[in-house]
Design an enzyme around this catalytic site. Structure first.
Site, short mmCIF file in Angstrom:
data_model
loop_
_atom_site.label_atom_id
_atom_site.label_comp_id
_atom_site.label_asym_id
_atom_site.label_seq_id
_atom_site.Cartn_x
_atom_site.Cartn_y
_atom_site.Cartn_z
N SER A 665 -1.71 8.87 2.76
CA SER A 665 -2.31 7.68 3.76
C SER A 665 -2.35 8.27 5.02
O SER A 665 -3.00 7.34 6.17
CB SER A 665 -1.47 6.35 3.51
OG SER A 665 -0.16 6.79 4.19
N LYS A 708 1.84 -1.86 8.05
CA LYS A 708 1.29 -0.83 8.83
C LYS A 708 0.57 -1.25 10.25
O LYS A 708 0.94 -1.21 11.28
CB LYS A 708 0.37 0.21 8.46
CG LYS A 708 1.05 1.12 7.09
CD LYS A 708 -0.07 1.96 6.51
CE LYS A 708 0.75 2.55 5.41
NZ LYS A 708 -0.18 3.57 4.92
#
Length: 822
Positions: A665, A708
């Site tokens: 990611s 996030k």
């Protein structure tokens, strides 16, 4: 460099995520309820139609090998669903047999097994106790009867009469020949008689020789006859004992068989029991003396009918292994501790005068015995972590019998003789529950697994959040509330629960089916509502329950954020820096996840085209993370070095990273950092980026997008929101957004931004404020664009490499010529 034009600024606005996409609120205005008390609870298993069909198929099919493996993470309601289905199926199934172990009178180390109809195992056990108790009284009484004493007296008198008659005949012959026969402590003595007494040796020596010889001859004849009689006496004693034994046997038979016949009348249709009673009868008759010995030691009538026999009579008892007296339908057993012994059974020992002894009465059942004829549910993780339990289960299922063996026997570690109980036929349906990982590992590595567990039921983790499903989900919430006797939820509370369920599913268009988490949330919301003395659970109570969960688990998150704010962990949220970007990762601890920003830096220099991942070099980077870095090399080569060598080397690193890294990611952030290092163009530190990238520069979806975004937002909020800060996410992750209210309000006020991109070029434009530029027909990029700068630097590195190659070639030629001249 070419700065952004107005058209470019409008293009950036297109990357901005709409306010309505930040949080997909639930609207239940189409439903007419006020609280969940007004709703009918949902009885069906919502969202699990595939798993339910598989379960019903696996439970219904009776062929060998069609055991079940139920897949899914914990909290999906697997155990509850399995219990309901198995209980329903078991009610329509006949109750299986009782199982008992009894003594093998021919081979005591090989106990025999009896299969009896429901409840008759315990009945036989009690009947045998009463049978032996009755004999402990009846047998001694029979040997105390007048008839027995009269018969014994007859046998004794017959022996004595026979002995006396024979001795009298010898004595008469001796008397006739004037020989006296005398009994002494050492035996019989013979001698010539003179008057009423035995002649002395002196007197005997005075007799004429002929008379001495005649007397001696007669004495020898009488002595021989006496010896013959004395030799017959042991034989007569043996015959007498045989008659006594026969008498005792007849008395025992008459008594024992009378009680045995009464006992056998109850079990006329069970040949195995009749055979066992016959064997007991024979053994009791042979061991009558044992009963007579204990007659004097027996206690009062309080022992009669007790549940325990004297130890010497254990051979006659019945060890009821499985009793189905109280069972309705087939048994359903959930074994929470599936060790080898708890599954297969065990043979216990008792200490006796310093040694360990055992017999068939110390055989104990396992879960396979208890569930035989029904269903056994096991946690696969527990059975795999218990030594030899998995192999024992497979062996039983393959052989279709339960063979009780100790681990010492199984592993050939013990040389002592132990019991070898007769195996019990096995007819069972085993249901394993566990994770998908364990299922596929067993499927791949265990060749017997697919043969024994042919049915898999995969429980869904979530389901589509549409109007039809939401209506059912509301009833599901009502069912949990009503079953747990919680306060009813009002409409706002139900909406908040559904929204939180989408958050748990990490998808705005799906809802989680983790019943455990959902039930916990309702219980905790009920607590806060009662504390506020509400009559129903409100939206605020649900939110407080969510906040309290985060607070209780949030210490590590707060410490990490504190380290950033104090400058210990370096994260910049303002300014611009070349080859440095804020990447985003997720830390997950026991179901609690939070986002953590990380500084990613890169360097670029003349080299051989290799991108070095420092995390991988020191073995901190996982395989997926390393794969993502390798994709970056492919991207650079395909975009900027198709017709020339990629003459650069680069390094990438997560700064202040002291643990392992996994996942791709951060590959988009790493590529942006790398491009910045090559172009020497600074990146905005007010932005963070997450997303994976492929070889063509496409930004791909990642997990944990909400955590996030919120993780970077929390850092920016603590430092003060400037209106320039924000997060860049993949376009495909918009559908997963369920951001907390604080983030949504900051975005609405323009203090924080969220951008969604689909290409790495779009991300670079946002991070640098410089257009990437498209390659023209002549193969060149527009001046001042990022691609032009990168292309120029790559070409420069290639030229330098060629120049160094020529210089090296010239030096080599000069060295060769000098060597020839010398």
């Amino acid at each position: 460099m070419q700065s952004l034009s107005r058209n470019s600024q409008s293009a950036i606005n297109q990357f901005t995520v709409k306010q309505s996409e930040l949080y997909h609120a639930c609207d239940l205005s189409q439903f007419s309820f006020e609280t969940t008390d007004e709703l009918e609870p949902l009885e069906e298993h919502l969202g699990q139609s595939r798993a339910m069909q598989a379960l019903k198929f696996g439970i219904g099919i009776k062929q060998e090998g069609y055991n079940l493996f139920v897949l899914g993470s914990s909290g999906l309601g697997k155990q509850t669903t399995i219990r309901e289905l198995l209980t329903e199926e078991a009610e329509e199934t006949a109750v299986p047999s009782d199982w008992c172990y009894v003594n093998n009178f021919e081979q005591a180390h090989k106990p025999l097994v009896l299969a009896l109809p429901k409840g008759m195992g315990r009945q036989l056990q009690q009947d045998m106790l009463r049978f032996i108790d009755d004999l402990l009284i009846a047998l001694p009484a029979a040997f105390e009867s007048d008839e027995y004493h009269a018969a014994m007296q007859t046998i004794n008198e017959e022996y004595l009469r026979r002995e006396e008659q024979s001795l009298d005949e010898v004595a008469a012959k001796a008397e006739k020949n004037n020989i006296m026969m005398m009994r002494t402590p050492s035996g019989w003595n013979l001698g010539p008689k003179q008057g009423d007494k035995v002649m002395s040796p002196e007197e005997f020596s005075q007799l004429p020789d002929e008379e001495q010889q005649a007397v001696t001859q007669v004495v020898e004849e009488v002595r021989d006859e006496l010896k013959r009689i004395l030799r017959q006496i042991p034989k007569w004693q043996k015959e007498s004992r045989a008659k006594v034994k026969q008498l005792n046997r007849e008395v025992s038979q008459g008594t024992v068989k009378q009680y045995a016949e009464d006992l056998k009348q109850k079990y006329l249709e069970l040949d195995s029991v009749l055979h066992f009673v016959d064997k007991v009868t024979e053994d009791v008759i042979e061991n009558t003396d044992l009963f007579r010995k204990y007659a004097a030691e027996m206690k009062d009538s309080s022992q009669t009918g007790s549940n325990k026999l004297p130890p010497d009579f254990n051979a006659y008892q019945v060890n009821v292994l499985v009793d189905h007296t109280a069972t309705q339908g087939a048994p359903v057993v959930f074994e929470d501790h599936p060790s080898y012994q708890n599954l297969i059974g065990r043979i216990e020992h008792i200490a006796h005068f310093g040694s360990l002894i055992t017999d068939f009465s110390l055989i104990k059942p396992g879960a396979l015995h208890q569930a035989n004829g029904g269903y056994l549910v096991l946690d696969v993780r527990k059975i795999l972590s218990s030594p030899y339990a998995w192999e024992g289960l497979k062996r039983a299922l393959s052989s279709r019998e339960i063979k009780i063996e100790s681990l010492e026997q199984l592993m050939s570690l013990a040389s002592t003789t132990s019991l070898q109980p007769e195996p019990i036929p096995l007819d069972i349906k085993v249901v394993l529950t566990g994770s998908r990982l364990l299922y596929y590992l067993l499927k791949h590595y265990d060749p017997e697994f697919s043969r024994l567990f042919k049915v898999s039921a995969d429980f869904s983790e979530d389901m589509i959040r549409d109007d039809d499903n939401i209506g059912l989900y509301v009833r599901l919430i009502a069912g949990i509330q009503q079953r747990n006797h919680l306060l009813p939820l009002d409409r706002g509370a139900v909406e908040k629960v559904i929204e939180q369920s989408s958050r748990m599913a990490q998808d705005a268009f799906r809802v989680s089916l983790h019943m455990g988490n959902l039930s916990d949330l309702l219980v905790e919301a009920d607590h806060w509502a009662r504390k506020q003395q509400r009559e129903s659970i409100a939206k605020e109570d649900v939110q407080q329950a969510i906040d309290m969960r985060l607070f209780m688990m949030g210490q590590i998150k707060e410490r990490l954020q504190e380290a950033v704010i104090r400058g210990i962990y370096k994260i910049a949220t303002s300014g611009e820096v070349i080859a440095q970007v804020n990447g985003l990762s997720v830390i997950e601890l026991d179901g609690y996840a939070f986002g953590r920003p990380s500084r990613i830096t890169a360097t670029a220099r003349l080299g051989s085209g290799k991108v070095i991942d420092i995390e991988r070099e020191v073995e901190l980077g996982g395989a997926i993370h390393s794969k993502g870095v390798m994709i970056l090399s492919s991207y650079l080569a395909s975009h900027y070095a198709k017709e020339q060598p990629l003459a650069l080397s680069a390094t990438l690193v997560f700064e202040q990273s002291y643990g392992s890294l996994e996942g791709d990611s951060a590959s988009a952030a790493e590529l942006c950092t790398l491009l910045s290092a090559i172009a020497e163009v600074p990146l905005k530190q007010s932005l963070a980026i997450t997303g994976s990238v492929n070889q063509h520069g496409e930004i791909q979806a990642i997990g944990g997008v909400n955590e996030k975004v919120e993780g970077f937002f929390d850092i920016c909020r603590e430092r003060g929101l400037s209106g320039e800060q924000g997060v860049i996410i993949p376009q495909s992750n918009i559908q997963h957004l369920m951001l907390k209210d604080e983030v949504c309000q900051a975005v609405e006020k323009g203090k924080f931004h969220l951008y969604a991109v689909s290409m790495i070029d779009e991300a670079m434009t946002l991070l640098t404020g410089v257009e990437m530029g498209l390659r023209a027909d002549d193969g060149k990029y527009p001046l001042g664009t990022l691609n032009a700068l990168i292309d120029k630097k790559v070409a420069h590195f290639a030229a330098l490499q060629q120049q160094f190659a020529k210089n090296d070639h010239g030096k080599n030629r000069l060295l060769k010529r000098s060597s020839k001249d010398s």
